[in-house]
Design a protein around this motif. Structure first.
Motif, mmCIF file in Angstrom:
data_model
loop_
_atom_site.group_PDB
_atom_site.id
_atom_site.type_symbol
_atom_site.label_atom_id
_atom_site.label_comp_id
_atom_site.label_asym_id
_atom_site.label_seq_id
_atom_site.Cartn_x
_atom_site.Cartn_y
_atom_site.Cartn_z
ATOM 1 N N MET A 44 -51.445 72.817 28.342
ATOM 2 C CA MET A 44 -51.851 71.515 27.563
ATOM 3 C C MET A 44 -53.166 71.268 27.487
ATOM 4 O O MET A 44 -53.746 70.589 27.008
ATOM 5 C CB MET A 44 -50.971 70.568 28.622
ATOM 6 N N LEU A 45 -53.898 72.201 28.408
ATOM 7 C CA LEU A 45 -55.266 71.896 28.632
ATOM 8 C C LEU A 45 -55.920 72.046 27.541
ATOM 9 O O LEU A 45 -57.012 71.686 27.081
ATOM 10 C CB LEU A 45 -55.932 72.549 29.907
ATOM 11 N N SER A 46 -55.409 73.407 26.843
ATOM 12 C CA SER A 46 -55.787 73.987 25.719
ATOM 13 C C SER A 46 -55.655 72.824 24.330
ATOM 14 O O SER A 46 -56.618 72.477 23.531
ATOM 15 C CB SER A 46 -55.422 75.211 25.113
ATOM 16 N N ILE A 47 -54.495 71.996 24.372
ATOM 17 C CA ILE A 47 -54.476 71.125 23.484
ATOM 18 C C ILE A 47 -55.318 69.807 23.646
ATOM 19 O O ILE A 47 -55.917 69.380 22.661
ATOM 20 C CB ILE A 47 -52.948 70.919 23.444
ATOM 21 N N CYS A 48 -55.392 69.609 25.005
ATOM 22 C CA CYS A 48 -56.341 68.598 25.267
ATOM 23 C C CYS A 48 -57.667 68.809 24.776
ATOM 24 O O CYS A 48 -58.516 67.832 24.105
ATOM 25 C CB CYS A 48 -56.289 68.241 26.767
ATOM 26 N N SER A 49 -58.081 69.934 24.953
ATOM 27 C CA SER A 49 -59.614 70.367 24.416
ATOM 28 C C SER A 49 -59.611 70.432 23.025
ATOM 29 O O SER A 49 -60.685 69.829 22.436
ATOM 30 C CB SER A 49 -59.799 71.803 24.897
ATOM 31 N N GLU A 50 -58.643 70.770 22.300
ATOM 32 C CA GLU A 50 -58.683 70.841 20.847
ATOM 33 C C GLU A 50 -58.681 69.126 20.184
ATOM 34 O O GLU A 50 -59.100 68.976 19.183
ATOM 35 C CB GLU A 50 -57.311 71.600 20.217
ATOM 36 N N LEU A 51 -58.016 68.541 20.862
ATOM 37 C CA LEU A 51 -58.152 67.072 20.614
ATOM 38 C C LEU A 51 -59.209 66.341 20.974
ATOM 39 O O LEU A 51 -59.746 65.318 20.784
ATOM 40 C CB LEU A 51 -56.786 66.256 21.178
ATOM 41 N N GLY A 52 -60.147 67.057 21.783
ATOM 42 C CA GLY A 52 -61.361 66.457 22.306
ATOM 43 C C GLY A 52 -61.170 65.416 23.231
ATOM 44 O O GLY A 52 -62.168 64.647 23.366
ATOM 45 N N LEU A 53 -60.454 65.515 24.243
ATOM 46 C CA LEU A 53 -60.158 64.688 25.265
ATOM 47 C C LEU A 53 -61.269 64.856 26.248
ATOM 48 O O LEU A 53 -61.529 66.118 26.607
ATOM 49 C CB LEU A 53 -58.787 64.800 25.937
ATOM 50 N N ASN A 54 -61.743 63.842 26.810
ATOM 51 C CA ASN A 54 -62.872 64.090 27.833
ATOM 52 C C ASN A 54 -62.172 64.157 29.301
ATOM 53 O O ASN A 54 -60.930 64.102 29.452
ATOM 54 C CB ASN A 54 -64.030 62.982 28.077
ATOM 55 N N ARG A 55 -62.977 64.434 30.378
ATOM 56 C CA ARG A 55 -62.378 64.740 31.482
ATOM 57 C C ARG A 55 -61.477 63.694 31.953
ATOM 58 O O ARG A 55 -60.406 63.768 32.844
ATOM 59 C CB ARG A 55 -63.493 65.237 32.654
ATOM 60 N N GLY A 56 -62.140 62.465 31.871
ATOM 61 C CA GLY A 56 -61.407 61.302 32.435
ATOM 62 C C GLY A 56 -59.989 61.115 31.768
ATOM 63 O O GLY A 56 -58.994 60.693 32.293
ATOM 64 N N GLU A 57 -60.097 61.215 30.379
ATOM 65 C CA GLU A 57 -58.771 61.198 29.535
ATOM 66 C C GLU A 57 -57.885 62.241 30.246
ATOM 67 O O GLU A 57 -56.634 61.967 29.978
ATOM 68 C CB GLU A 57 -59.035 61.257 28.149
ATOM 69 N N ILE A 58 -58.266 63.362 30.509
ATOM 70 C CA ILE A 58 -57.421 64.382 30.772
ATOM 71 C C ILE A 58 -56.740 64.092 32.348
ATOM 72 O O ILE A 58 -55.696 64.268 32.309
ATOM 73 C CB ILE A 58 -57.981 65.744 30.739
ATOM 74 N N ASP A 59 -57.795 63.603 32.988
ATOM 75 C CA ASP A 59 -57.294 63.146 34.350
ATOM 76 C C ASP A 59 -56.240 62.157 34.165
ATOM 77 O O ASP A 59 -55.185 62.044 35.086
ATOM 78 C CB ASP A 59 -58.371 62.750 35.256
ATOM 79 N N ARG A 60 -56.323 61.124 33.568
ATOM 80 C CA ARG A 60 -55.440 60.146 33.278
ATOM 81 C C ARG A 60 -54.227 60.517 32.676
ATOM 82 O O ARG A 60 -53.064 60.233 33.381
ATOM 83 C CB ARG A 60 -55.939 58.839 32.324
ATOM 84 N N LEU A 61 -54.220 61.507 31.919
ATOM 85 C CA LEU A 61 -52.851 62.242 31.184
ATOM 86 C C LEU A 61 -52.189 63.001 32.489
ATOM 87 O O LEU A 61 -50.780 63.023 32.462
ATOM 88 C CB LEU A 61 -53.384 62.916 30.167
ATOM 89 N N GLY A 62 -52.972 63.489 33.351
ATOM 90 C CA GLY A 62 -52.508 64.178 34.484
ATOM 91 C C GLY A 62 -51.743 63.581 35.567
ATOM 92 O O GLY A 62 -51.333 64.145 36.527
ATOM 93 N N VAL A 63 -51.875 62.295 35.547
ATOM 94 C CA VAL A 63 -51.354 61.431 36.631
ATOM 95 C C VAL A 63 -49.899 60.575 36.203
ATOM 96 O O VAL A 63 -49.413 59.784 36.887
ATOM 97 C CB VAL A 63 -52.383 60.471 37.537
ATOM 98 N N VAL A 64 -49.691 60.380 35.107
ATOM 99 C CA VAL A 64 -48.853 59.668 34.385
ATOM 100 C C VAL A 64 -47.456 60.299 34.525
ATOM 101 O O VAL A 64 -47.465 61.390 33.937
ATOM 102 C CB VAL A 64 -48.955 59.060 33.097
ATOM 103 N N TRP A 65 -46.384 59.775 35.352
ATOM 104 C CA TRP A 65 -45.363 60.540 35.757
ATOM 105 C C TRP A 65 -44.238 59.989 35.245
ATOM 106 O O TRP A 65 -44.172 58.719 34.709
ATOM 107 C CB TRP A 65 -45.230 60.672 37.502
ATOM 108 N N ALA A 66 -43.067 60.941 35.021
ATOM 109 C CA ALA A 66 -41.779 60.502 34.531
ATOM 110 C C ALA A 66 -40.639 60.581 35.713
ATOM 111 O O ALA A 66 -39.813 59.472 35.427
ATOM 112 C CB ALA A 66 -41.381 61.412 33.504
ATOM 113 N N LYS A 67 -40.768 61.620 36.641
ATOM 114 C CA LYS A 67 -39.763 61.556 37.464
ATOM 115 C C LYS A 67 -40.666 61.603 38.969
ATOM 116 O O LYS A 67 -41.450 62.344 39.013
ATOM 117 C CB LYS A 67 -38.918 62.947 37.706
ATOM 118 N N SER A 68 -40.165 60.837 39.834
ATOM 119 C CA SER A 68 -40.792 60.783 41.214
ATOM 120 C C SER A 68 -40.263 62.077 41.976
ATOM 121 O O SER A 68 -39.384 62.813 41.727
ATOM 122 C CB SER A 68 -40.256 59.414 42.043
ATOM 123 N N ALA A 69 -41.036 62.440 42.991
ATOM 124 C CA ALA A 69 -40.591 63.546 43.731
ATOM 125 C C ALA A 69 -39.146 63.450 44.398
ATOM 126 O O ALA A 69 -38.582 64.518 44.516
ATOM 127 C CB ALA A 69 -41.611 63.598 45.040
#
Length: 942
Positions: A1-26
């Protein structure tokens, strides 16, 4: 997914936000939270499995067309299934788990807790939110309005109900719940964009469908979205992935592969070649009858999936016809399975055997995946053997020992997935009651699962004439949606009034070809077959000769004494004397007779009055018997009196039954005594007489005869009288018109030629031409007016529960569940499609000074009724459905035993407690008694 994020030009903050949005709790991710993009990829990967190994070619072609060309539908299907949870990228959802929400604010995703309350989160649920947000994203991406219109309900409806496109009660608080601010808007866009690129699309715009499928196919697609989501939510196979850098579509596919292997969903009928020559001979071992060949020829001729109506005499072999036509349809149009809808649970059981035998010939091994779908299947010996892995027993009814597979241990039976709640129709081969189809025409939660289960199948419905005016509203609604989804339907009937035939064809075509007027020509003969489909120039109609020549059936009226004389109730012995005397005369030298009564009470009275004259030669069959007892008696009678009876035909036997004997009850009697009913149902009963050419009968019973009871001819020129309950059940209008034909034959010593007279007699009774004698005219006209008014009232009563609202002409599914019906149990759902008659199921148990005991086997259950697992089969066999007259009292006065609260089945089953010695008890205002010979009896309490 990180490669796709890079291709889309997402900055570090945008990647970090995408990386905390969850669908299923622990807690729901196997101990580790699952990111939203991860769950979306998982669901898409499951959808790919559905496409590759489950979906019928007909369904895939529809999706290919929507995607813009052959081979493009797969990725679109995966995207639609995966995008379903995009609405979880909102504060309303993310706040639900405190542990998972704690990392959002540091990443820049915050909200005002005072504005996003628990109530707001419920109102702004992620299915609603997803449709609302996706609409904004797709507009931004340049999607067309029509494409957005049919895609967004696939998101809003994935929890089983379809809401309007935009909630009408949007408030500022809900705006806060949606996620105000640039960072929330960006992460919502990025969730869709990264997921889309993960599936291999160049952009969100590139996903846009080119065609809009019909609503029936849209609803089926939504059912697959729901199913894919359920599978992808199993933490055993989709353990949470909390790190964005660990996500990939390849990983999701590996996870989906393991889950799919566990689900064991098969592909159904695949790669069938269009059968040539005599299909009936190839599959059933005997040459096709002319009516069967006629129907198969029409199935080969129809220009596309459509509606085929086969009408033929009782015993002509209509189910063989239907299965032969189903194979032709499956091969021609790319269908993967069959649903056979039967009128009752009892008629499902023998049909299950027949379906499995047919599957073993069409595609060996497919019979292992067949499912029996009704509430009492656990008492079917064949089904029980399949579930236990006892294949020798399961196959014994249709295979010889030599044909049994030596490698039976490798056979597993139907997948557990299709045995779960609401998922039975996902099996490719299903025998169930017609209710299972009618449920698909109701505006109830998760109706899309039923539509998905029917999509890609051939639907066969037997005895469609048995649907009354209320049930017919749901049948026509179901045909409308099946027509929209391109599902071929085969309707079977021996006695279909012409107006009903036209109405059913119109219902199907209103979905398959909206705006097309259909005029059906008269078949011109009997048996007959009618075919309609989208794109046709004109309906196909044909007729042929029946397989057996006409035989005259003598029709005689057997009058009964009046129920009351001088205000006093007539004794039962006097009331039943005409029947007893007739049977003593006609059975003196042996024979097998069927006696059909219109109520259980009349059947029980007849049976008891025969005791002295026939102590050992009688059996009773009706709905107020224990489930196990009824199933065993039905199987025994079919073995004794059926076409291929495994037991010797009795020298003398009296079968006393209710209406359970008029539908798919394949027994052959030497003569019939029956209460009068409407002509179509009377013909069904007559179909149990001289049914099979190979039956050996006593010499004095070589001429078939039918004796009509519950009918007393009036004085000269006056209308007849009917037994009270009979008139209540069938209505005076149809009974008068039927009686006119019966008395005409009886009084002249005449007969009916069966089968050629069947369509004429039915059409006459259900037509609007003058039929009754002049002296009946005034009474008949009033009865006709009353009947028409009642029919309209009952038809109107069904409208609020139908899947399509009056006047609705939408291109998509938005708001389909407006004012939806909630049916918390199968009993409530059955009541919805059967005019509100919710029958209550109870389990019969006894009680003595020590505690509770099972009715059968006398097994102790202890002072609290604790049901040990070893007694569950016994308790299930001791269940029965109460008559309508006892339902209200059962609802208020019966309940499960206290110790049953934790049991998945017993906790919803009421106990009818009887005295251990006398088998008597009280139910509201009634005294009840159970006898395992005659069943349940009840009288008003003192």
């Amino acid at each position: 997914m990180l490669s796709i994020c890079s291709e889309l030009g997402l900055n570090r903050g945008e990647i970090d936000r995408l990386g905390v949005v969850w669908a299923k709790s622990a807690g729901r991710g196997g101990g580790v939270k699952n990111l939203l993009v991860s769950h979306m990829l998982d669901t898409a990967a499951v959808a790919e499995r559905f496409w590759d190994t489950y979906l019928a070619e007909l369904v895939k072609r529809a999706l290919d067309e929507a995607a813009g060309g052959r081979g493009k539908g797969r990725r679109l299907f995966a995207w639609i299934c995966g995008i379903h949870d995009c609405g979880k990228a909102t504060p309303a959802f993310q706040r639900i788990s405190r542990a998972e929400a704690s990392v959002l604010s540091p990443a820049g995703l915050s909200w005002r807790e005072s504005m996003v309350t628990a109530q707001v989160s419920r109102e702004w649920s992620h299915d609603k939110a997803g449709a609302f947000l996706l609409r904004q994203v797709l507009r931004k991406a340049g999607w067309s309005r029509s494409a957005i219109g049919w895609i967004c309900p696939q998101v809003s409806g994935h929890h089983g109900k379809l809401y309007a496109a935009t909630p009408s009660d949007m408030t500022h608080a809900m705006g806060e719940a949606q996620g105000q601010g640039a960072q929330w808007a960006a992460v919502q866009w990025h969730v869709v964009e990264v997921f889309t690129r993960g599936l291999g699309f160049e952009s969100v715009k590139a996903v846009m469908p080119q065609e809009i499928p019909p609503r029936g196919m849209q609803l089926a697609l939504l059912g697959f979205v729901v199913a894919a989501d359920w599978i992808a939510s199993d933490a055993e196979y989709f353990r949470g992935i909390p790190d964005l850098d660990r996500l990939s579509m390849a990983g999701a596919r590996r996870r989906a592969g393991r889950a799919w292997a566990a689900a064991r969903l098969s592909g159904g009928l695949r790669g069938l070649e269009s059968p040539q020559g005599d299909v009936v001979a190839a599959r059933f071992g005997r040459p096709a009858r002319s009516s069967q060949m006629m129907a198969v020829d029409m199935a080969r001729t129809m220009g596309g999936p459509g509606l085929l109506i086969a009408e033929a005499p009782m015993g002509e072999g209509k189910t063989v016809t239907a299965l032969a036509c189903a194979e032709v349809f499956a091969a021609r149009f790319g269908l993967s399975g069959v649903f056979m809808g039967m009128p009752t649970q009892a008629t499902c059981d023998p049909m299950f055997t027949n379906l499995r035998a047919w599957l073993a010939k069409v595609q060996p091994g497919a019979e292992d995946d067949a499912v029996l779908l009704h509430g009492k299947r656990s008492f079917n010996r064949e089904w029980k053997a399949i579930r236990a892995g006892d294949w020798a027993t399961a196959d014994a009814r249709f295979r010889s020992v030599d044909e049994l597979s030596e490698d039976c241990c490798a056979r597993q039976g139907p997948a557990d997935f299709v045995l779960g709640p609401k998922k039975g129709l996902f099996a490719h081969y299903v025998v169930g009651t017609i209710d299972q189809l009618l449920y698909a025409a109701t505006r109830t939660r998760h109706v899309m699962l039923r539509t998905a289960g029917l999509a890609g199948k051939v639907v066969i419905l037997d005895e469609v004439h048995a649907c009354d005016v209320y049930m017919s509203q749901f049948l026509c609604e179901a045909l409308y949606w099946l027509g929209q989804a391109g599902v071929p339907v085969i309707l079977l009937s021996a006695t279909l009034p012409p107006a009903q035939r036209a109405r059913l064809a119109e219902a199907y075509m209103s979905g398959a070809a909206p705006g097309r007027t259909v005029v059906l020509p008269d078949p011109g003969g009997y048996p007959s077959v009618t075919g309609v489909w989208a794109g046709m120039d004109a309906p196909l109609v044909d007729s042929s000769n029946p397989y057996r020549a006409d035989w005259p059936i003598n029709i005689r009226v057997l009058p009964e004494p009046p129920a009351r004389t001088g205000g006093a109730r007539t004794p039962a012995a006097v009331l039943e004397a005409p029947t007893v005397d007739l049977l003593q005369e006609r059975l003196a030298d042996g024979g097998c007779v069927l006696v059909i009564r219109n109520t259980v009470g009349r059947a029980q009275r007849t049976y008891e009055q025969l005791a002295a004259a026939f102590p050992n030669d009688r059996v009773i069959l009706h709905g107020q018997l224990r489930t196990a007892a009824r199933a065993e008696r039905t199987e025994t009678l079919i073995d004794q009196l059926g076409p291929d009876g495994s037991r010797p035909r009795p020298a003398r036997l009296i079968v006393v039954a209710t209406q359970v004997a008029e539908q798919s009850f394949d027994v052959d009697a030497d003569f019939l005594i029956t209460d009068i009913a409407s002509m179509d149902l009377l013909m069904q009963r007559i179909g149990r007489v001289f049914r099979h050419l190979t039956t050996v009968r006593p010499g004095h019973l070589q001429q078939p005869a039918v004796y009509i009871t519950a009918l007393t001819p009036g004085p000269a020129g006056k209308p007849p009288k009917f037994e009270y309950a009979t008139e209540f059940i069938y209505g005076r209008h149809l009974l008068l018109r039927t009686a006119a034909k019966v008395l005409e034959a009886s009084e002249t010593g005449g007969s009916w030629s069966i089968p050629s007279d069947v369509p004429r007699l039915v059409a006459d009774v259900y037509g609007d031409q003058a039929l009754v004698p002049g002296g009946w005219k005034a009474v008949a006209e009033q009865a006709a007016a009353d009947w028409a008014s009642k029919q309209q009232t009952r038809a109107d009563a069904a409208v609020p529960f139908l899947l399509t609202r009056a006047g609705e002409h939408s291109a998509n599914l938005d708001g389909l569940h407006y004012a939806a019906t909630e049916a918390p149990t199968e009993d409530h759902l059955a009541a919805t499609v059967r005019d509100g008659d919710m029958s209550i199921e109870v389990v019969l148990i006894t009680r003595d000074h020590i505690g509770y005991r099972t009715l059968t086997g006398d097994h102790p259950l202890g002072p609290n009724g604790a049901a040990a697992d070893i007694h569950l089969d016994t308790l299930a066999g001791d269940t029965m459905r109460l008559p309508q007259r006892l339902t209200a009292d059962a609802v208020t006065s019966l309940a499960p035993l206290d110790s049953w609260t934790g049991h998945p089945w017993l906790r919803n089953t009421r106990a009818l407690i009887l005295d251990h010695t006398q088998l008597t008890g009280a139910l509201g205002n009634f005294d009840v008694k159970y006898d395992d010979t005659i069943g349940l009896t009840y009288t008003p309490g003192s």
